[in-house]
Scaffold this motif. Structure first.
Motif, mmCIF file in Angstrom:
data_model
loop_
_atom_site.group_PDB
_atom_site.id
_atom_site.type_symbol
_atom_site.label_atom_id
_atom_site.label_comp_id
_atom_site.label_asym_id
_atom_site.label_seq_id
_atom_site.Cartn_x
_atom_site.Cartn_y
_atom_site.Cartn_z
ATOM 1 N N THR A 200 10.839 -7.131 2.221
ATOM 2 C CA THR A 200 10.326 -6.063 1.362
ATOM 3 C C THR A 200 10.355 -4.692 2.008
ATOM 4 O O THR A 200 10.521 -3.680 1.323
ATOM 5 N N GLU A 201 10.220 -4.631 3.328
ATOM 6 C CA GLU A 201 10.178 -3.330 3.986
ATOM 7 C C GLU A 201 11.500 -2.574 3.875
ATOM 8 O O GLU A 201 11.545 -1.346 4.040
ATOM 9 N N ARG A 238 13.195 -3.333 -5.902
ATOM 10 C CA ARG A 238 13.127 -4.735 -5.480
ATOM 11 C C ARG A 238 14.473 -5.423 -5.647
ATOM 12 O O ARG A 238 14.987 -6.048 -4.729
ATOM 13 N N ASN A 239 15.049 -5.323 -6.846
ATOM 14 C CA ASN A 239 16.341 -5.972 -7.094
ATOM 15 C C ASN A 239 16.941 -5.364 -8.348
ATOM 16 O O ASN A 239 16.555 -5.727 -9.463
ATOM 17 N N VAL A 240 17.870 -4.437 -8.177
ATOM 18 C CA VAL A 240 18.471 -3.712 -9.299
ATOM 19 C C VAL A 240 19.702 -4.460 -9.788
ATOM 20 O O VAL A 240 20.629 -4.708 -9.017
ATOM 21 N N GLN A 241 19.728 -4.796 -11.092
ATOM 22 C CA GLN A 241 20.894 -5.493 -11.659
ATOM 23 C C GLN A 241 21.396 -4.881 -12.961
ATOM 24 O O GLN A 241 22.268 -5.449 -13.610
ATOM 25 N N TYR A 273 10.700 4.347 -6.211
ATOM 26 C CA TYR A 273 10.246 3.509 -7.327
ATOM 27 C C TYR A 273 9.203 2.475 -6.915
ATOM 28 O O TYR A 273 8.886 1.578 -7.687
ATOM 29 N N GLY A 274 8.665 2.634 -5.702
ATOM 30 C CA GLY A 274 7.386 2.026 -5.377
ATOM 31 C C GLY A 274 7.354 0.707 -4.660
ATOM 32 O O GLY A 274 6.354 0.398 -4.010
ATOM 33 N N TRP A 275 8.404 -0.120 -4.795
ATOM 34 C CA TRP A 275 8.332 -1.446 -4.193
ATOM 35 C C TRP A 275 8.366 -1.338 -2.661
ATOM 36 O O TRP A 275 9.121 -0.530 -2.139
ATOM 37 N N PRO A 276 7.560 -2.111 -1.936
ATOM 38 C CA PRO A 276 6.645 -3.175 -2.379
ATOM 39 C C PRO A 276 5.215 -2.720 -2.626
ATOM 40 O O PRO A 276 4.343 -3.544 -2.916
ATOM 41 N N ALA A 278 4.081 -0.787 -5.078
ATOM 42 C CA ALA A 278 3.752 -0.722 -6.501
ATOM 43 C C ALA A 278 4.713 -1.611 -7.274
ATOM 44 O O ALA A 278 5.917 -1.631 -7.008
ATOM 45 N N GLU A 279 4.178 -2.335 -8.231
ATOM 46 C CA GLU A 279 4.962 -3.166 -9.154
ATOM 47 C C GLU A 279 4.544 -2.769 -10.555
ATOM 48 O O GLU A 279 3.401 -2.947 -10.949
ATOM 49 N N GLY A 280 5.465 -2.184 -11.323
ATOM 50 C CA GLY A 280 5.084 -1.636 -12.615
ATOM 51 C C GLY A 280 4.426 -0.276 -12.438
ATOM 52 O O GLY A 280 4.623 0.422 -11.434
ATOM 53 N N GLU A 281 3.654 0.148 -13.431
ATOM 54 C CA GLU A 281 3.005 1.455 -13.395
ATOM 55 C C GLU A 281 2.007 1.531 -12.246
ATOM 56 O O GLU A 281 1.305 0.567 -11.948
ATOM 57 N N ALA A 282 1.968 2.713 -11.619
ATOM 58 C CA ALA A 282 1.059 2.913 -10.489
ATOM 59 C C ALA A 282 0.392 4.278 -10.619
ATOM 60 O O ALA A 282 1.036 5.259 -11.032
ATOM 61 N N ASP A 283 -0.864 4.346 -10.272
ATOM 62 C CA ASP A 283 -1.594 5.607 -10.281
ATOM 63 C C ASP A 283 -1.427 6.276 -8.930
ATOM 64 O O ASP A 283 -2.376 6.439 -8.161
#
Length: 383
Positions: A200-201, A238-241, A273-276, A278-283
């Motif tokens: 993940t890093e 995380r994994n763009v497809q 885009y946040g990973w790891p 944030a997953e989905g919306e993040a404040d």
């Protein structure tokens, strides 16, 4: 020989969750007043694309062909025909879209399939009319890489691909999360979606090409205007497809979540885009929030396409096609699901012009319905 760019990467493997989601799971580069790299400014006086209706529809016009084995990438040819890659077979096949006849062009040397790796995305050179080059993303024994090969339809079947020329190498490989989608943008640059291979890093490490969207010249060099002076265009993935542009040349990408949220994102140069974290919306203002998000059992998205004012997103574990109507870079209405469970896992969707799409199923990728003997390409009419 094309110059080879060795990207800094860690060659690591992992053995947990799948691309079907069945397991447990900085600054900007654009100058003020100038378009972002990978986009262009709207023409003066040109009316914005109309907002699509809140509700759309999908009609399956026909089955184009069937009996495909682990299909992954799809590239429509300007002269007619569809090129499709076999992830596990390491081959590229031309499908006659009128008759469904399949002709194998040949095998791609160096492909080492395993887990979610193998021969994946396909794209045609922006100069295809003169050079007949086909680009492919694949997993080798040591990494994920992009190569290009000349396609010669005049040669016998099985011998129509020239020797691969490595354009870019060193993308981390793993059992899972190898990314794999490639596409040439409106700027004629090559965009590459990668995965973090369950390390993940890598996603937050701007020196790694794992968990990124890369932007390259056709020769594999970092594209002019990239935000970090490297191949990296955006990070924290995380994994763009899935990669697709709207009529205003804005880039969208689909991304696998882990336990909670899959994402459709509008991609900005230099965006995190946040990973790891944030997953989905993040404040958290450090991260770009998605256009929308889905539970992993409803989506596990792979390919996306833009047509009729909406992004269309193929779901693997979700076994459905999502329609996301857009208003600019946001959704204009709630997404709609179509074909739920009717054709099994859905891998790739490609615009076919006007109101038509090509849709590729993925029932023979090792996670499909028991007894599945072949996959198919469908022609859809949408609005």
């Amino acid at each position: 020989m094309t110059a080879v760019l060795a990207a800094a990467a860690l060659l690591l493997t992992a053995g947990c969750s799948s691309d079907g989601g069945e397991g447990p799971g900085d600054g900007r580069s654009s100058s003020p007043g100038s378009p972002e790299p990978g986009t262009s400014a709207p023409a003066s006086g040109r009316a914005a694309a109309p907002t699509p209706p809140a509700k759309g529809s999908v009609k399956v016009v026909r089955t184009v062909t069937e009996g495909l084995k682990s299909p992954w990438g799809l590239a429509p040819l300007p002269e007619g025909g569809l090129l499709v890659s076999s992830r596990d077979g390491g081959t590229i096949t031309r499908v006659d879209e009128r008759t469904g006849k399949k002709t194998e062009l040949g095998s791609v040397p160096g492909v080492a399939p395993g887990g979610e790796g193998g021969l994946m995305g396909l794209a045609l050179s922006p100069s295809y009319a003169s050079d007949h080059m086909v680009y492919a993303y694949f997993t080798s024994d040591s990494d994920n890489r992009v190569v290009r090969m000349q396609y010669d339809a005049e040669k016998p079947a099985g011998e129509q691909l020239g020797a691969p020329d490595t354009v870019f190498r060193g993308i981390p490989k793993g059992t899972n999360h190898n990314g794999g989608r490639i596409a040439f943008g409106p700027d004629r640059m090559l965009y590459v979606g990668t995965g973090e291979t369950y390390v993940t890093e890598l996603a937050q490490d701007k020196k790694s090409t794992g968990g990124k969207i890369l932007r390259l010249t056709p020769e594999g060099e970092p594209a002019p205007g990239n935000p970090f002076g490297s191949p990296v265009y955006s990070y924290g993935h995380r994994n763009v497809q899935g990669l697709a542009w709207d009529t205003e040349q804005r880039l969208f990408a689909s991304e696998f979540g882990q336990d909670t949220w899959d994402e459709l994102n509008h991609i900005k140069p230099g965006g995190n885009y946040g990973w790891p974290d944030a997953e989905g919306e993040a404040d958290d203002s450090r991260y770009e929030n998605p256009v929308d998000q889905w539970s992993t059992d409803e989506a596990s998205p792979s390919g996306i396409a833009y047509a009729k004012g909406s992004v269309w997103m193929a779901g693997l574990r979700g076994k459905r096609l999502w329609r996301v109507p857009l208003d600019g870079t946001g959704k204009s209405a709630d997404p709609q699901a179509f074909l739920t469970g009717e054709y099994g896992r859905l891998r790739t969707v490609v615009a076919a012009g006007g109101d038509r799409l090509w849709l590729v199923t993925s029932e023979t990728d090792g996670r499909g319905s028991s007894g599945a003997t072949g996959d198919r390409i469908l022609e859809l009419r949408v609005k």
